[in-house]
Write an enzyme that holds these catalytic residues in place. Structure first.
Site, PDB file in Angstrom:
ATOM      1  CE1 TYR A 121      -6.531  -5.835   1.338  1.00  0.00           C
ATOM      2  CE2 TYR A 121      -7.839  -5.509   3.116  1.00  0.00           C
ATOM      3  CZ  TYR A 121      -7.427  -6.165   2.085  1.00  0.00           C
ATOM      4  OH  TYR A 121      -7.671  -7.506   1.760  1.00  0.00           O
ATOM      5  CD  GLU A 122       1.198   0.060  -0.234  1.00  0.00           C
ATOM      6  OE1 GLU A 122       1.653   0.858  -0.677  1.00  0.00           O
ATOM      7  OE2 GLU A 122       1.135  -1.200  -0.310  1.00  0.00           O
ATOM      8  CB  SER A 123      -5.665   2.550   0.060  1.00  0.00           C
ATOM      9  OG  SER A 123      -6.497   1.471   0.655  1.00  0.00           O
ATOM     10  N   GLY A 124      -5.147   2.913   3.542  1.00  0.00           N
ATOM     11  CA  GLY A 124      -5.271   3.628   4.753  1.00  0.00           C
ATOM     12  C   GLY A 124      -6.648   3.128   5.305  1.00  0.00           C
ATOM     13  N   GLY A 182       4.290  -0.821  -0.356  1.00  0.00           N
ATOM     14  CA  GLY A 182       4.795  -0.746   1.231  1.00  0.00           C
ATOM     15  C   GLY A 182       5.340  -1.999   1.735  1.00  0.00           C
TER      16      GLY A 182
END
Length: 251
Positions: free
Chosen positions: A52-55, A132
């Protein structure tokens, strides 16, 4: 005659989940893409590596996350890295197999708009924006788009190109220096569209059970081509439907 025991969203989600194979790395968007990816992991692809984009890398959430900042993503991840590392090391370097994206508008070359409806300077609707998605569309080895099918969403030309699909046709991705293959499949609540190998224009290659081709054409804002070997989507299994309903609270 097909007896339909599922909703249009359910068959769309199941069909999208089948695009994912065990062992793949998948960059997951929130919403329908997240549901489809989590269905895949709980059915036929237990080794799906979700990012996921949050890392959060290798996350295995017990329920659908409400956002990329949902704590369950970090709690269940193999590791958590910074957002710059996700993009610079994992995504832009071409290390992600597939990106799963949604869209507000999509055109015949699978270009995605999630920015504005109408003129950019004075939009009718201001959408959530890019996030993203442009980098996912540019750098993943392939992209799968999942969205509901309507004439308002499937347009001749998007009002704003947030994420490049196949540009204006063959050669555009290469000219722009985009690493990945771009959208290889668009899955909707009516059927499946795939880019023509030569023209890169989306072609209807499959319909869901009970859906007529004319209904898909009517819901599309351009003169949609239909494959000569048009397929019919295999019906969702009871096991697949059970997982979808448990995740979405419809069980």
């Amino acid at each position: 005659m097909t007896t339909v025991t599922w909703t249009s969203d359910e068959i769309m989600t199941v069909t999208a989940s089948r695009s994912l194979r065990d062992g793949m790395s998948c960059f997951v968007g929130i919403g329908l893409p997240s549901t489809a990816a989590n269905v895949a992991r709980r059915t036929h692809a237990p080794g799906l590596w979700m990012i996921y984009e949050s890392g959060t890398l290798g996350t295995v959430p017990g329920h659908l996350p409400l956002s990329i900042g949902d704590g369950i993503l970090a709690d269940t991840a193999d590791t958590v890295v910074s957002v710059p590392e996700v993009f610079n090391y994992w995504l832009q370097a071409g290390r992600i197999d597939v990106g799963f994206l949604g869209a507000a508008q999509l055109d015949r070359y699978a270009n995605i708009n999630t920015t504005v409806i109408g003129d950019y300077a004075a939009p009718k609707v201001r959408l959530p924006g890019a996030g993203g998605a442009p980098e996912i569309a540019a750098s993943c080895r392939e992209v799968v788009v999942i969205m509901r099918h309507s004439r308002r969403a499937f347009v001749e030309k998007v009002d704003f190109v947030t994420s490049v699909g196949h540009g204006s046709g063959p050669g555009d991705r290469e000219r722009l220096g985009l690493r990945g293959a771009g959208p290889v499949r668009v899955i909707t609540d009516l059927g499946v569209l795939e880019p023509d190998p030569l023209t890169r224009e989306l072609v209807l290659t499959g319909v869901h059970p009970g859906v007529e081709v004319d209904a898909v054409r009517e819901a599309t804002g351009w003169d949609l081509r239909v494959a000569g070997d048009l397929a019919v989507t295999p019906a969702p299994t009871d096991a697949e439907l059970s997982v979808v309903r448990s995740l979405t609270g419809a069980a």
